[in-house]
Motif scaffolding. Structure first.
Motif, PDB file in Angstrom:
ATOM      1  N   ASP A 123     -25.955  17.545 -89.242  1.00 28.07           N
ATOM      2  CA  ASP A 123     -26.775  16.864 -88.242  1.00 28.07           C
ATOM      3  C   ASP A 123     -26.041  15.652 -87.673  1.00 28.07           C
TER       4      ASP A 123
ATOM      5  N   ARG B  21     -23.262  16.946 -85.270  1.00 32.22           N
ATOM      6  CA  ARG B  21     -23.842  17.505 -84.042  1.00 32.22           C
ATOM      7  C   ARG B  21     -24.402  16.407 -83.147  1.00 32.22           C
ATOM      8  N   SER B  22     -25.031  15.420 -83.748  1.00 26.35           N
ATOM      9  CA  SER B  22     -25.606  14.324 -82.967  1.00 26.35           C
ATOM     10  C   SER B  22     -24.515  13.568 -82.207  1.00 26.35           C
TER      11      SER B  22
ATOM     12  N   ASP C 232     -23.079  15.849 -79.429  1.00 24.16           N
ATOM     13  CA  ASP C 232     -24.000  15.946 -78.293  1.00 24.16           C
ATOM     14  C   ASP C 232     -23.938  14.688 -77.429  1.00 24.16           C
ATOM     15  N   ARG C 233     -23.752  13.556 -78.074  1.00 31.77           N
ATOM     16  CA  ARG C 233     -23.627  12.295 -77.327  1.00 31.77           C
ATOM     17  C   ARG C 233     -22.374  12.306 -76.465  1.00 31.77           C
TER      18      ARG C 233
END
Length: 341
Positions: A63, A66-67, A70-71
């Protein structure tokens, strides 16, 4: 009359021959231009990489990762170059390549160092190519002309902006800031100038899908340059630090076959050393230590790594960071590792 007719036929024959040779010359010029422009791909030197091939293996997605990815992807979608900044060994490069692959566009890789100059970014003349043209303009007389054409080879930045690729510029801050002047017009005006290139194609209009991800170590590390503010103002700076303990365990576990308990011990000791030592102890150091411990099986009677083995392995892994210093420094490092473990 017969002589006149014969002479006319010969003249006409020479004209036909001359015309054919001129066509051959023009064809040779076109072929030369085509092969010069495709030289990189022809020789297997094209820097374009398939997005599915650039992500490091293995690459762990938690997580937290991925966070962060994605940013980065969000800023790229907003047409902003992203500058990843953080300590060595924290996973900046793998993250940059993963974010670049997510776009589904070709990826161009560039590694910064002291030798990178403007030509290394945009391209340069790479020797010449020659061909000869025969011109029989008078019967019995042959004139041979040798034509030399300089061959220009585009380098990573030119290829990326022309093809709409994602440029991953690793260790950006290790290159001389003077080499990056060409980036100002790329990010501000959407045009790349190629110094040394002559003619109408001296400039390239930046493809609308072109994006850039740059990585740099923190400025306090040796061998880095302070880049110009005018360029840095055009970047989005994303801080990348060491991941949480759970993520580090997953990353280490993906690189080596060890029990969960062993991996937990290695990551725990790595994070403790990171807090206590004055040198950088990154996730990469944990991976290297795990590979060593998989070979130097130093388990005690309880199935855990004995301290002596851990001390030896971590000393070997971290000693290169103080290479060049005297032997007492290695002894001091070993003492600090012993006290921490």
């Amino acid at each position: 009359m017969a002589d006149d007719a014969s002479r006319k036929r010969k003249v006409r024959g020479r004209k036909i021959t001359d015309s054919r040779e001129q066509k051959e010359g023009r064809r040779a010029k076109k072929e030369l231009a085509r092969t010069a422009s495709n030289a990189g791909e022809r020789n297997g030197d094209s820097p374009l990489g398939d997005p599915s091939d650039v992500v490091p293996e293995p690459f762990i997605e938690t997580d937290a990762i991925r966070s962060l990815r994605d940013r980065i992807g969000g800023w790229l979608e907003a047409d902003q170059p992203v500058h990843l900044i953080g300590p060595t060994g924290c996973g900046k490069t793998a993250l940059a390549l993963s974010a670049a692959a997510e776009r589904g566009r070709p990826v161009v890789w560039l590694n910064g160092d002291e030798a990178v100059d403007t030509a290394a970014l945009v391209g340069s003349h790479a020797g010449g190519e020659r061909y000869k043209e025969d011109d029989r303009f008078v019967g019995g007389v042959s004139k041979q002309t040798e034509i030399v054409r300089e061959r220009w080879v585009d380098n990573p930045l030119s290829v990326a902006v022309r093809e709409g690729a994602t440029l991953v510029y690793n260790e950006f801050s290790r290159s001389d800031p003077a080499a990056h002047n060409v980036l100002l017009s790329v990010f501000e005006e959407g045009v790349l100038e190629r110094p040394g290139k002559r003619g109408e194609d001296r400039t390239i209009d930046v493809h609308p899908e072109f994006r850039a991800i740059l990585t740099s170590n923190d400025v306090e590390y040796a061998g880095v340059h302070e880049q110009q503010d005018a360029l840095l103002d055009r970047f989005i700076g994303v801080r990348v630090d060491y991941y949480d303990e759970e993520t580090e365990r997953e990353i280490v576990g993906a690189h080596v076959t060890l029990s969960e308990a062993d991996i937990e011990t290695i990551v725990e000791k790595t994070r403790a050393l990171r807090d206590e030592l004055d040198i950088v102890v990154g996730t990469r150091a944990a991976i290297t230590a795990a590979k060593g411990l998989a070979v130097f099986d130093g388990h005690d009677g309880n199935g855990e790594f004995d301290d002596e083995t851990l001390i030896h392995v971590f000393t070997d892994v971290l000693a290169p960071k103080i290479a060049g210093e005297d032997g007492d420094s290695i002894d001091g490092l070993r003492l600090q590792i012993t006290e921490t473990i």
